[in-house]
Design an enzyme around this catalytic site. Structure first.
Site, PDB file in Angstrom:
ATOM      1  N   SER A 118      53.311 118.202   0.744  1.00 40.43           N
ATOM      2  CA  SER A 118      53.963 119.764   0.689  1.00 40.43           C
ATOM      3  C   SER A 118      54.993 120.147   1.726  1.00 40.43           C
ATOM      4  O   SER A 118      55.685 121.064   1.481  1.00 40.43           O
ATOM      5  CB  SER A 118      52.837 120.679   0.856  1.00 40.43           C
ATOM      6  N   HIS A 139      55.301 116.841  -6.211  1.00 38.77           N
ATOM      7  CA  HIS A 139      54.514 118.023  -5.725  1.00 38.77           C
ATOM      8  C   HIS A 139      53.522 118.604  -6.734  1.00 38.77           C
ATOM      9  O   HIS A 139      54.322 119.731  -7.444  1.00 38.77           O
ATOM     10  CB  HIS A 139      55.258 118.694  -4.751  1.00 38.77           C
ATOM     11  N   GLU A 151      56.757 120.250  -8.842  1.00 36.21           N
ATOM     12  CA  GLU A 151      58.289 119.981  -8.315  1.00 36.21           C
ATOM     13  C   GLU A 151      58.606 118.613  -7.895  1.00 36.21           C
ATOM     14  O   GLU A 151      57.889 117.894  -7.532  1.00 36.21           O
ATOM     15  CB  GLU A 151      58.235 120.876  -6.788  1.00 36.21           C
ATOM     16  N   ASN A 189      56.813 126.962  -1.821  1.00 32.87           N
ATOM     17  CA  ASN A 189      56.463 127.388  -0.434  1.00 32.87           C
ATOM     18  C   ASN A 189      57.453 127.939   0.323  1.00 32.87           C
ATOM     19  O   ASN A 189      57.077 128.503   1.513  1.00 32.87           O
ATOM     20  CB  ASN A 189      55.753 126.287   0.363  1.00 32.87           C
TER      21      ASN A 189
HETATM   22  P1  NAI Z   1      42.147 115.676   1.003  1.00 33.63           P
HETATM   23  O1  NAI Z   1      41.946 115.728   2.311  1.00 33.63           O
HETATM   24  O2  NAI Z   1      41.448 116.571   0.152  1.00 33.63           O
HETATM   25  O3  NAI Z   1      42.272 114.107   0.629  1.00 33.63           O
HETATM   26  C1  NAI Z   1      43.088 113.255   1.369  1.00 33.63           C
HETATM   27  C2  NAI Z   1      42.230 111.757   0.907  1.00 33.63           C
HETATM   28  O4  NAI Z   1      42.969 110.980   1.474  1.00 33.63           O
HETATM   29  C3  NAI Z   1      40.924 111.669   1.718  1.00 33.63           C
HETATM   30  O5  NAI Z   1      40.199 111.253   0.641  1.00 33.63           O
HETATM   31  C4  NAI Z   1      41.286 110.560   2.684  1.00 33.63           C
HETATM   32  O6  NAI Z   1      40.127 109.718   2.780  1.00 33.63           O
HETATM   33  C5  NAI Z   1      42.560 109.977   2.171  1.00 33.63           C
HETATM   34  N1  NAI Z   1      43.206 109.083   2.996  1.00 33.63           N
HETATM   35  C6  NAI Z   1      43.488 109.394   4.310  1.00 33.63           C
HETATM   36  N2  NAI Z   1      44.216 108.512   4.918  1.00 33.63           N
HETATM   37  C7  NAI Z   1      44.314 107.576   3.985  1.00 33.63           C
HETATM   38  C8  NAI Z   1      45.005 106.134   3.816  1.00 33.63           C
HETATM   39  N3  NAI Z   1      45.549 105.725   4.974  1.00 33.63           N
HETATM   40  N4  NAI Z   1      44.836 105.301   2.749  1.00 33.63           N
HETATM   41  C9  NAI Z   1      44.273 105.839   1.680  1.00 33.63           C
HETATM   42  N5  NAI Z   1      43.599 107.103   1.723  1.00 33.63           N
HETATM   43  C10 NAI Z   1      43.800 107.631   2.480  1.00 33.63           C
HETATM   44  O7  NAI Z   1      43.650 116.028   1.061  1.00 33.63           O
HETATM   45  P2  NAI Z   1      44.462 116.866  -0.239  1.00 33.63           P
HETATM   46  O8  NAI Z   1      44.230 118.459   0.114  1.00 33.63           O
HETATM   47  O9  NAI Z   1      44.231 116.225  -1.583  1.00 33.63           O
HETATM   48  O10 NAI Z   1      46.164 116.751   0.108  1.00 33.63           O
HETATM   49  C11 NAI Z   1      46.607 115.402   0.149  1.00 33.63           C
HETATM   50  C12 NAI Z   1      48.151 115.648  -0.014  1.00 33.63           C
HETATM   51  O11 NAI Z   1      48.586 116.430  -1.061  1.00 33.63           O
HETATM   52  C13 NAI Z   1      48.786 115.991   1.401  1.00 33.63           C
HETATM   53  O12 NAI Z   1      50.165 115.469   1.489  1.00 33.63           O
HETATM   54  C14 NAI Z   1      49.100 117.584   1.053  1.00 33.63           C
HETATM   55  O13 NAI Z   1      49.948 118.151   1.871  1.00 33.63           O
HETATM   56  C15 NAI Z   1      49.458 117.630  -0.408  1.00 33.63           C
HETATM   57  N6  NAI Z   1      49.333 118.665  -1.122  1.00 33.63           N
HETATM   58  C16 NAI Z   1      47.991 119.472  -1.096  1.00 33.63           C
HETATM   59  C17 NAI Z   1      47.657 120.551  -1.545  1.00 33.63           C
HETATM   60  C18 NAI Z   1      46.352 121.422  -1.684  1.00 33.63           C
HETATM   61  O14 NAI Z   1      46.540 122.585  -1.939  1.00 33.63           O
HETATM   62  N7  NAI Z   1      45.278 120.728  -0.896  1.00 33.63           N
HETATM   63  C19 NAI Z   1      48.819 121.155  -2.719  1.00 33.63           C
HETATM   64  C20 NAI Z   1      49.908 120.220  -2.859  1.00 33.63           C
HETATM   65  C21 NAI Z   1      50.116 119.125  -1.918  1.00 33.63           C
END
Ligand code: NAI
Length: 392
Positions: A118, A139, A151, A189
């Protein structure tokens, strides 16, 4: 043709994106370093699919098909036959770069390597690859299966082919694509900042309470949620961090200045729904306990109209400025806000309806009042006003 999709990170976003791709008929491998995260993603998907069957939205064959299309894997190497990979791991540049350069060793030369980031620059993520032209930002919005908008962000290194294939694939998955320049906050954003920032400022100036501002935006503007309800929903910690990141990334442009009120709420642990208390109190079932008062007196109506117009015009100004800086097309900027954050109307369409002249005068009124750069009118609005033009 994208058939095999690898998703890295099976958290909120990764699991949702996997569901979208699997539903569209792709074979998905969902990878996470944590076994627990993979197990949770699998049980959550089962629950979601069961609910969809119960509601009659899909039949049990469709449920089986979607579930069978997703394999849960605990090694990055398993993603080797992917045509497209989308990374959705922790928002940390070094960790992402590390994963990308390792992944590139396993996949074929024409595999597209995308990030769901993001806030990080796609150019910096792409720089970790031997073939950066295959890297792109894709995104999704949360929850990915429900939100229509995606996006797509080409970096300066991204090839035309990578962009075209990515756009086509995401459209094939049933989503609306908005192509955005690789700049802080991309479209949504960035353009949405005043919805929170201006609302907080109006509160800080003592003009109105949280619920008065929220009801002005809902009742007059037709927004589904008011700014404070929405910040409580997103989480004040998360929303504050996005604002701070965008502010820093824009070299401290005062237009994106974060708010002390929100900072203190985040520091106090008043995060919103998830902590049971934010700008509002939430009862056990998550309902608001402070309801917006109904307003009757004409004085109050004028105040509500002022609040709505002030937030609206700063949003319009931001959208116009995004167009001025070629962040995206006018259509994509409007689609981004209606389909990414459910605004009742595209902001540039709204500008046309209110008239450009109104937008310019409103911004100038605010600037005259405060003499802050925060309220500088976009040069594009001024130019359009001079030339008597409309956005559409
Ligand atoms: P989350 O914390 O729910 O999930 C992240 C997952 O990645 C976890 O299950 C973790 O175990 C895993 N992980 C961490 N390091 C890792 C690695 N080196 N290799 C493999 N798996 C790994 O996070 P979320 O909310 O799903 O966000 C993920 C990405 O999406 C971020 O870049 C965030 O900025 C982006 N994003 C999030 C949004 C939201 O509303 N939560 C919206 C749009 C984008």
């Amino acid at each position: 043709m994208i058939k095999n999709v690898g998703i890295i990170g099976s958290g909120t976003m990764g699991a949702g994106i996997a569901q979208v791709a699997a539903k569209a008929g792709c074979f998905v491998k969902l990878y996470d370093t944590k076994t627990e995260a993979l197990e949770n993603a699998k049980t959550d998907l089962e629950k979601i699919m069961d609910r969809l069957v119960e509601k009659g939205k899909i039949d049990s064959e469709e449920k089986e098909r979607v579930q069978n299309n997703i394999k849960y894997v605990n090694s990055l190497k398993e993603l080797k036959d992917s045509d497209l990979t989308i990374e959705a791991i922790v928002e940390n540049l070094d960790i992402k770069k590390n994963v990308f350069s390792t992944l590139e060793k396993f996949v074929s030369d024409d595999c597209i390597i995308a990030s769901n980031t993001s806030s990080l620059s796609i150019a910096s993520i792409a720089s970790s690859l031997q073939k950066p032209e295959r890297c792109i930002g894709i995104h999704f919005f949360n929850p990915a299966p429900l939100m229509k908008l995606v996006e797509v962000i080409p970096a300066i290194q991204t090839s035309e082919e990578t962009l075209n294939t990515s756009v086509k694939t995401i459209k094939d998955w049933g989503k609306t694509v908005a192509v955005a320049k690789d700049t802080p906050g991309f479209i949504v954003n960035r353009v949405a900042r005043p919805f929170y920032g201006e609302a907080l400022r109006i509160y800080e100036e003592g003009m109105a309470s949280f619920s008065e501002i929220d009801s002005a935006m809902k009742e007059i503007g037709g927004f589904r949620m008011g700014p404070f309800e929405l910040m409580d929903f997103i989480g004040n910690d998360v929303n504050y961090t996005v604002t701070e990141t965008v502010f820093e990334a824009f070299y401290f442009d005062p237009r994106y200045k974060p708010s002390f009120t929100q900072k203190r709420f985040a520091e106090a642990g008043y995060l919103g729904r998830k902590s049971g208390k934010g700008y509002y109190d939430y009862s056990e079932n998550g309902e608001l306990s402070v309801r917006a008062q109904s307003r009757t007196s004409s004085k109050e109506n004028v105040a509500a109209e002022n609040i709505f117009e002030r937030i609206l015009v700063t949003l319009i100004n931001e959208a116009a400025d995004a167009l001025f800086w070629n962040i995206a097309s006018a259509e994509d900027i409007d689609n981004a806000m209606t389909k990414g954050v459910n605004y009742p109307k595209g902001l540039l369409t709204w500008a046309d309806e209110k008239r450009i002249n109104w937008c310019v005068s409103k911004m100038d009124e605010l600037y005259d009042e405060y003499h802050e750069d925060r309220y500088r009118c976009s040069p594009l609005l001024r130019k359009m006003n001079r030339e008597n033009k409309t956005f559409f």
